[in-house]
Design a protein around this motif. Structure first.
Motif, PDB file in Angstrom:
ATOM      1  N   PHE A   1      -4.232  32.726 -17.085  1.00  0.00           N
ATOM      2  CA  PHE A   1      -4.897  31.661 -17.823  1.00  0.00           C
ATOM      3  C   PHE A   1      -3.895  31.148 -18.844  1.00  0.00           C
ATOM      4  CE2 PHE A   1      -8.356  34.528 -16.519  1.00  0.00           C
ATOM      5  CZ  PHE A   1      -9.047  33.649 -15.702  1.00  0.00           C
ATOM      6  N   VAL A   2      -3.589  29.874 -18.746  1.00  0.00           N
ATOM      7  CA  VAL A   2      -2.560  29.257 -19.576  1.00  0.00           C
ATOM      8  C   VAL A   2      -3.249  28.365 -20.605  1.00  0.00           C
ATOM      9  CG1 VAL A   2      -0.476  27.841 -19.595  1.00  0.00           C
ATOM     10  CG2 VAL A   2      -1.010  29.248 -17.585  1.00  0.00           C
ATOM     11  N   ARG A   3      -2.876  28.522 -21.861  1.00  0.00           N
ATOM     12  CA  ARG A   3      -3.430  27.701 -22.932  1.00  0.00           C
ATOM     13  C   ARG A   3      -2.314  26.864 -23.532  1.00  0.00           C
ATOM     14  NH1 ARG A   3      -7.521  24.778 -24.694  1.00  0.00           N
ATOM     15  NH2 ARG A   3      -7.613  24.649 -26.962  1.00  0.00           N
ATOM     16  N   ILE A   4      -2.539  25.547 -23.631  1.00  0.00           N
ATOM     17  CA  ILE A   4      -1.564  24.618 -24.192  1.00  0.00           C
ATOM     18  C   ILE A   4      -2.276  23.791 -25.253  1.00  0.00           C
ATOM     19  CG2 ILE A   4       0.142  22.824 -23.704  1.00  0.00           C
ATOM     20  CD1 ILE A   4       0.042  23.647 -20.773  1.00  0.00           C
ATOM     21  N   GLY A   5      -1.764  23.811 -26.482  1.00  0.00           N
ATOM     22  CA  GLY A   5      -2.424  23.048 -27.531  1.00  0.00           C
ATOM     23  C   GLY A   5      -1.861  23.342 -28.903  1.00  0.00           C
TER      24      GLY A   5
ATOM     25  N   GLY B   1       3.417  15.593 -32.738  1.00  0.00           N
ATOM     26  CA  GLY B   1       3.602  17.020 -32.992  1.00  0.00           C
ATOM     27  C   GLY B   1       3.766  17.785 -31.695  1.00  0.00           C
ATOM     28  N   VAL B   2       4.599  18.803 -31.741  1.00  0.00           N
ATOM     29  CA  VAL B   2       4.889  19.605 -30.555  1.00  0.00           C
ATOM     30  C   VAL B   2       3.791  20.638 -30.335  1.00  0.00           C
ATOM     31  CG1 VAL B   2       6.522  21.199 -29.483  1.00  0.00           C
ATOM     32  CG2 VAL B   2       7.365  19.269 -30.830  1.00  0.00           C
ATOM     33  N   ALA B   3       3.286  20.704 -29.117  1.00  0.00           N
ATOM     34  CA  ALA B   3       2.288  21.702 -28.766  1.00  0.00           C
ATOM     35  C   ALA B   3       2.951  23.062 -28.554  1.00  0.00           C
ATOM     36  CB  ALA B   3       1.562  21.266 -27.493  1.00  0.00           C
ATOM     37  N   HIS B   4       2.138  24.103 -28.524  1.00  0.00           N
ATOM     38  CA  HIS B   4       2.580  25.447 -28.176  1.00  0.00           C
ATOM     39  C   HIS B   4       1.858  25.894 -26.914  1.00  0.00           C
ATOM     40  CE1 HIS B   4       4.418  27.034 -32.211  1.00  0.00           C
ATOM     41  NE2 HIS B   4       4.855  25.832 -31.881  1.00  0.00           N
ATOM     42  N   THR B   5       2.368  26.957 -26.280  1.00  0.00           N
ATOM     43  CA  THR B   5       1.728  27.508 -25.096  1.00  0.00           C
ATOM     44  C   THR B   5       1.605  29.017 -25.215  1.00  0.00           C
ATOM     45  OG1 THR B   5       3.726  27.925 -23.778  1.00  0.00           O
ATOM     46  CG2 THR B   5       2.802  25.703 -23.679  1.00  0.00           C
ATOM     47  N   GLY B   6       0.654  29.536 -24.484  1.00  0.00           N
ATOM     48  CA  GLY B   6       0.475  30.975 -24.352  1.00  0.00           C
ATOM     49  C   GLY B   6      -0.183  31.242 -23.018  1.00  0.00           C
ATOM     50  N   CYS B   7      -0.144  32.476 -22.567  1.00  0.00           N
ATOM     51  CA  CYS B   7      -0.808  32.800 -21.301  1.00  0.00           C
ATOM     52  C   CYS B   7      -1.296  34.244 -21.322  1.00  0.00           C
ATOM     53  CB  CYS B   7       0.115  32.567 -20.108  1.00  0.00           C
ATOM     54  SG  CYS B   7       1.482  33.735 -19.973  1.00  0.00           S
ATOM     55  N   VAL B   8      -2.311  34.464 -20.524  1.00  0.00           N
ATOM     56  CA  VAL B   8      -2.843  35.801 -20.261  1.00  0.00           C
ATOM     57  C   VAL B   8      -2.579  36.076 -18.792  1.00  0.00           C
ATOM     58  CG1 VAL B   8      -4.882  37.264 -20.302  1.00  0.00           C
ATOM     59  CG2 VAL B   8      -4.633  35.414 -21.978  1.00  0.00           C
ATOM     60  N   ALA B   9      -1.884  37.147 -18.472  1.00  0.00           N
ATOM     61  CA  ALA B   9      -1.465  37.413 -17.097  1.00  0.00           C
ATOM     62  C   ALA B   9      -2.000  38.763 -16.631  1.00  0.00           C
ATOM     63  CB  ALA B   9       0.060  37.391 -16.993  1.00  0.00           C
ATOM     64  N   PHE B  10      -2.652  38.747 -15.467  1.00  0.00           N
ATOM     65  CA  PHE B  10      -3.205  39.954 -14.866  1.00  0.00           C
ATOM     66  C   PHE B  10      -2.399  40.300 -13.621  1.00  0.00           C
ATOM     67  CE2 PHE B  10      -6.618  38.001 -17.213  1.00  0.00           C
ATOM     68  CZ  PHE B  10      -7.285  39.065 -17.795  1.00  0.00           C
TER      69      PHE B  10
END
Length: 309
Positions: free
Chosen positions: A175-179, A270-279
């Motif tokens: 699940f990738v979150r960008i914002g 403004g520059v967004a950031h990203t994160g992810c949850v990996a299974f």
């Protein structure tokens, strides 16, 4: 075999049991296995469980093949950090005489790599990688950002091992979150808490650990130190092959690494950031069999009710 990691006695014994129960199927290459009926049932059920848990986030579904355009890993920094894990696709494009030579060398089990050339493809190393260029095509993010469900994707890491938990090709669900940076960090931390509960309900005992990626070389050690200092990566670890626990899920905050590369901006600037949850779905499935027993029909009733509601 170059780079091969031998199994411990405990890992070798667990692998033997998995093969005897037809949960994994031998191919002759370390870390590359077929999957039996019960293993597949358990893996798919866990994937569905996590997908249900993500429904409140209303993720957008994206599905990509297990191949990636080569220019993507040339662009996103993967080769600078993980050249030892990358897998490139080569193919034959020669003459009739060269084809005969290739066949002859292959028949003698000699090196025939020199008769092939690199294609424009690499094997997908992480399920989230195709997401960022796709989101970049849309321009600025919507005010609420974007959450993406990659589904169960085949990914490849060039790390042959006798440890059944360290496969070369396996399924990864992300699940990738960008914002907005605060929202991305909160998403990562919320899923760390959520996932601990999911694992508990399927019988897996986990611990949370501050972690780093397996960066390559001297520069990689500096990157790992920085990643740890900023607490950018956490893992949930569990007993799989043993004797030490194995990471089965990771929770990552990339800051602006991908958004600067692909030019992904917040609405209004403004520059967004990203994160992810990996299974790591194979590792999780192995952990469930380790915790609940190797015979699926004898798993605890409450675990089965969670997986097959």
């Amino acid at each position: 075999m170059a780079g091969y990691r031998a199994a411990t006695a405990e890992q070798a014994a667990f692998l033997s049991e998995l093969l005897d129960h037809d949960l994994l199927l031998e191919t002759g290459v370390p870390g590359v296995y077929g999957q039996g009926v019960d293993f597949e049932r358990a893996r798919e059920a866990f994937t569905a469980l996590v997908t249900r848990a993500a429904e409140p986030d209303h993720p957008e579904s994206m599905r990509f093949p297990p191949l990636l355009p080569r220019y993507q890993i040339e662009t996103n920094g993967y080769l600078a950090s993980f050249p030892h894990l990358a897998g490139s696709v080569f193919s034959f494009d020669g003459s009739d005489a060269e084809a005969l030579e290739l066949e002859a060398r292959a028949g003698r089990h000699e090196d025939w790599s020199g008769l092939q050339s690199m294609t424009d493809l690499v094997v997908l190393p992480a399920a989230c990688y195709p997401v960022y260029p796709e989101i970049a095509k849309r321009g600025s993010l919507p005010a609420h950002g974007v959450t993406v469900d990659t589904g169960s994707s085949w990914v490849f890491r060039n790390e042959a091992s006798g440890d059944p938990a360290r496969m070369q090709i396996f399924h990864m669900l992300e699940f990738v979150r960008i914002g907005d940076p605060d929202e991305v960090a909160a998403f990562r931390d919320d899923w760390l808490r959520r996932t601990s509960g999911i694992f508990q309900r399927v019988g897996i005992t986990v611990e949370s650990e501050l972690a780093t990626d397996p960066f390559f070389g001297r520069a990689g050690r500096m990157l790992a130190a920085n990643q740890r200092a900023q607490e950018l990566k956490f893992e949930l670890v569990a007993q799989v092959g043993g004797p030490d626990p194995t990471a089965i899920a990771s929770f990552n905050y990339h800051q602006d690494h991908f958004t600067l590369i692909y030019g992904i901006d917040l609405e209004g600037g403004g520059v967004a950031h990203t994160g992810c949850v990996a299974f790591g779905l194979e590792r999780i499935t192995l952990a469930m069999f380790r915790a609940n027993g190797l015979e699926l029909r004898r798993w605890p009733v409450d675990v089965c009710a969670e997986l097959w509601p």
